[in-house]
Scaffold this motif. Structure first.
Motif: not given
Length: 806
Positions: A606-613
């Motif tokens: 999966v393409k990188n997504f912001h799951f943290e701040s």
């Protein structure tokens, strides 16, 4: 003598009402702002100081690098606390907390649950470390037995009313029953424990294992004995890691600790003082959201700046009007007054003005405190009953009066009587240079605050508009889906039939504040420590990727038509990069703990997504197909959100009667992550505006004085044909030069300060020249508007009257 000084000072203030008003109001605004910020700073610095022996209580922090991941944790391994208590006599007491999040709670004779957001498991030694008073129960055994709990005074009233709770029971999540053995006083508001209302005995927790040195899940606190040096005590952690963690590593990974460390991995344990946690700790697994010491420093500096700007106003106006009082000084000196008595007179005037301003400031601060509390999310109250508060107020009034009045007093008292009485005194020399310097200082601060406000709001806007790799809009999160138990999938299917529901997923893991879990993986057949990868490990269902609108780089998402997906795993781009595969799809990886080993086949990236701040770089992440029903995320079409929520609630109540229906929106969750920055931005712009207002008051007074002093010159120029625009330009030019100088000085300082702030974010805006140019243009426009009023007024004056004036 003092009475005479006060009488003369009062007459002088009444005689020059306009300048007195400017001085008093400007000083009052500065003092009121300084007072509010001081209350905020004191409030922030007071956290966790109410516990006995707070200066000897420390929490264990863990810093770990392994498998390509850097972890800064507020938790430690299960066995650490009591191994160290057994081996090291310097440790007076130790206790652990295990935060398990929210629970649904009800009495045994009730069917209606109430949601408790923060319920923690605690060791029986909790009350040995923390002096939280018990209103009922025995400190020595309240948490000593399994399935026992201590509740707060607030919850005792909530669940039992006027009954004595001790001996009665509460049911959590409709599963486990716990007997109340104690009632504690509500946790202090100024504590990182402020939200803790329920403590469950640690012996009730099945996951607690004495030999698990690899799993870091327990907030661990030490009470050191008197005289113990915490820095020296920290060195004992090296021995613990060698003797205990090393053996665990050898057992699980088949590699020695030395081999692990040589590869660049590490594990460190450190102590942080209890009183530093709120402001100086922002780690994973904090008990509560903490503050930020940088913001305390920033606001403290802003408070000082505002106070200095207000004092600068006083000095500016007092020295500017020195010529009006020159004859008074000359006459007094001719009649025998000593310089010391003149200094006393002028200082008395300044102190009197300061106390009048202070009185007005207290009124302003008191009236605006509710607004400030709303901005800062605080519940600050004025400590009117405190002796130290009034002592500080009196000291501040006297100090500010002396500070603001010192230079004018010494400047005016230095006039030579003979020159003054012959009108030969020059009041524009040193006094003029000082006034110019102070105007530059005022607008330098204003420019810095304008730039700071602009940068903060641009960064917040960047956060709001940045492509996150997932779609957070129109996603409804339904809390506590686990209470549906076996009906959870039926609930999901019924929800998906609603006309305004697009998709839905059942999961405990979301890219906003939610559960977190990490595992260490190895390529199959390669259990070498240098091949390890530590990544987030999320259990999701088949619809997780489509509901959040995640994008696949390669491979595919989970699909219910593929039974083999039960052993499939999806990784993100960061994980693929660490693994080093050119094409990860089809490759096998495995994880192993003390109990078992499990192989997974990578089915997609999966393409990188912001799951943290956005403060952090995107780390390694994996998704597996496994039931995990803490919450349900529903993507809405957005046609009629209110009606759709009502429909979902009806379905909930039909399937989970007696269970509270609660929900939130994902975009609100996302915003909450940056709520502190938003508050800082709002407070910052408020005080930036106040600083500009104070500066403008001084500039307004100076321009009025300048126009008054140059009345005849203006009259002559008009008679000789000067236009209104010529006169306005003449009177404004000198002030604009000072503002330009302030911009040149303030801009580099503002750049440095905001660049330091932005460095906290892994993803942030770039500061460009036009941001500083915009702040400069705004400062010039403000100065022009302030000066122009008096300039135009002077330019429009009848030249005949100007030339007749004395």
């Amino acid at each position: 003598m003092l009475q005479n000084y006060i009488k003369i000072a009062w007459r002088n203030l009444r005689k020059h009402k306009f300048y007195s008003f400017l001085n008093i109001f400007g000083l009052a605004l500065g003092l009121a702002s300084c007072l509010l910020i001081t209350l905020y700073v004191v409030d922030e610095l007071s956290y966790d100081k109410s516990f006995d022996h707070a200066e000897r209580i420390y929490r264990v922090n863990s810093d770990i690098r392994f498998g390509g991941a850097d972890m800064k944790l507020a938790v430690a391994p299960d066995p650490l606390a009591f191994i160290m208590k057994k081996d090291y006599p310097q440790l007076e007491a130790a206790t652990r907390l295990r935060d398990k999040g929210s629970f649904l709670v009800r009495r045994t004779n009730s069917v209606n649950n109430l949601k408790e957001d923060q319920v923690v498991f605690a060791d029986s030694t909790f009350f040995e470390v923390f002096s939280q008073p018990l209103l009922a129960g025995n400190v020595s055994n309240v948490l000593s037995q399994p399935n026992t709990m201590v509740i707060s005074e607030r919850d005792a009233v909530k669940y039992f009313g006027k009954e004595n709770p001790v001996g009665k029971s509460l049911v959590l999540d409709d599963k486990e029953t716990y007997t109340v053995t104690g009632v504690m006083r509500n946790m202090p508001a100024h504590s990182h424990f402020s939200n803790l209302n329920m403590l469950i005995s640690m012996s009730s927790l099945s996951e607690s294992r004495e030999d698990n040195w690899g799993s870091h899940n327990f907030n661990t606190y030490f009470l050191l004995r008197k005289g113990t040096d915490p820095q020296k005590f920290e060195k004992n952690f090296d021995t613990i890691i060698k003797n205990y963690t090393g053996k665990w590593v050898q057992k699980i990974m088949g590699a020695s600790l030395d081999q692990i460390l040589k590869s660049g991995s590490y594990i460190h344990y450190t102590l942080i003082p209890l009183t530093d946690i709120h402001l100086k700790s922002e780690r994973q697994a904090e008990i509560s959201a903490n503050g930020n010491i940088q913001y305390v420093y920033i606001f403290a500096v802003v408070a000082i700046f505002l106070l200095v700007i207000a004092c600068v106003n006083f000095m500016n106006l007092a020295t500017a009007r020195s010529s009006n009082r020159a004859k008074e000084v000359g006459v007094r000196k001719a009649l025998g007054s000593e310089r010391s008595s003149l200094i006393s007179q002028f200082l008395t005037e300044a102190v009197l003005l300061s106390f009048i301003a202070l009185s007005l400031a207290l009124i302003i601060a008191y009236l605006t405190l509710p607004i400030f509390n709303n901005l800062a999310n605080k519940e600050i109250e004025f400590p009117f009953g405190s002796v130290w508060f009034w002592g500080i107020c009196i000291f501040t009034g006297a100090f500010v009066g002396v500070l603001a009045g010192s230079y004018p007093a010494f400047f005016l008292s230095a006039f030579k009587p003979l020159k003054v009485l012959k009108n030969a005194v020059a009041t524009e020399g040193k006094g003029g240079y000082l006034r110019n310097s102070l105007v530059v200082f005022q607008f330098m601060i204003s420019v810095m605050l304008i730039v700071g406000t602009g940068v903060i709001f641009r960064q917040l806007n960047y956060i709001q508009t940045k492509t996150l790799g997932f779609d957070k809009d129109k996603v409804l999160i339904i809390n506590d889906a686990y209470v549906l138990d076996k009906q959870v999938n039926a609930f999901k299917n019924e929800i998906l039939q609603l006309p305004d529901v697009q998709n839905g997923t059942i999961t405990s893991y979301l890219p906003t504040p939610s559960s977190r879990s990490d595992h260490t993986f190895f390529p199959v057949g390669q259990m070498q420590q240098d091949k390890a990868i530590n990544m987030q490990f999320w259990s999701v269902d088949n619809d997780f990727v489509s509901t959040l609108d995640l994008k696949m780089k390669s491979g595919r998402a989970f699909n219910k038509d593929f039974p083999s997906d039960s052993t499939g795993i999806i990784i993100n781009e960061s994980a693929a990069k660490i693994l080093g595969y050119a094409d990860p799809v089809g490759k096998k990886i495995f994880s192993q703990n003390e109990k078992d080993k499990k192989d997974y086949t990578i089915i997609g990236v999966v393409k990188n997504f912001h799951f943290e701040s956005l403060r952090k770089n995107i780390g390694a992440l994996s998704l597996i197909l496994h039931p995990s029903s803490e919450t349900m995320a529903v993507r809405l079409k957005g046609n009629d959100v209110v009606q759709t929520i009502k429909q979902i609630e009806r379905v909930w109540k039909s399937m989970a009667p007696g269970q509270p229906f609660s929900y939130r929106f994902m975009d609100e969750d996302f915003d909450n992550v940056y709520r502190s920055e938003q508050r800082v931005g709002q407070i910052f712009i408020t005080f930036a505006i106040i600083s500009i207002i104070i500066g403008c008051l001084g500039l307004f007074g100076l321009s009025a004085y300048t126009a008054e002093r140059r009345t005849k010159e203006i009259g002559v120029r008009k008679v000789l044909g000067a236009s209104v625009s010529n006169i306005v330009g003449l009177l404004s030019r000198d002030f604009i030069k000072l503002v330009l100088l302030a911009i040149l000085i303030g801009s580099p300082i503002a750049w440095y300060g905001m660049n330091t702030w932005l460095s906290e974010f892994a993803y942030h805006i770039d500061m460009t020249w036009w941001m500083f140019a915009g702040a400069g243009v705004l400062a010039i426009l403000i100065a022009l508007l302030t000066v122009s009023f008096q300039s135009i007024k002077a330019a429009l004056m009848n030249p005949v009257k100007s030339l007749r004036s004395e």
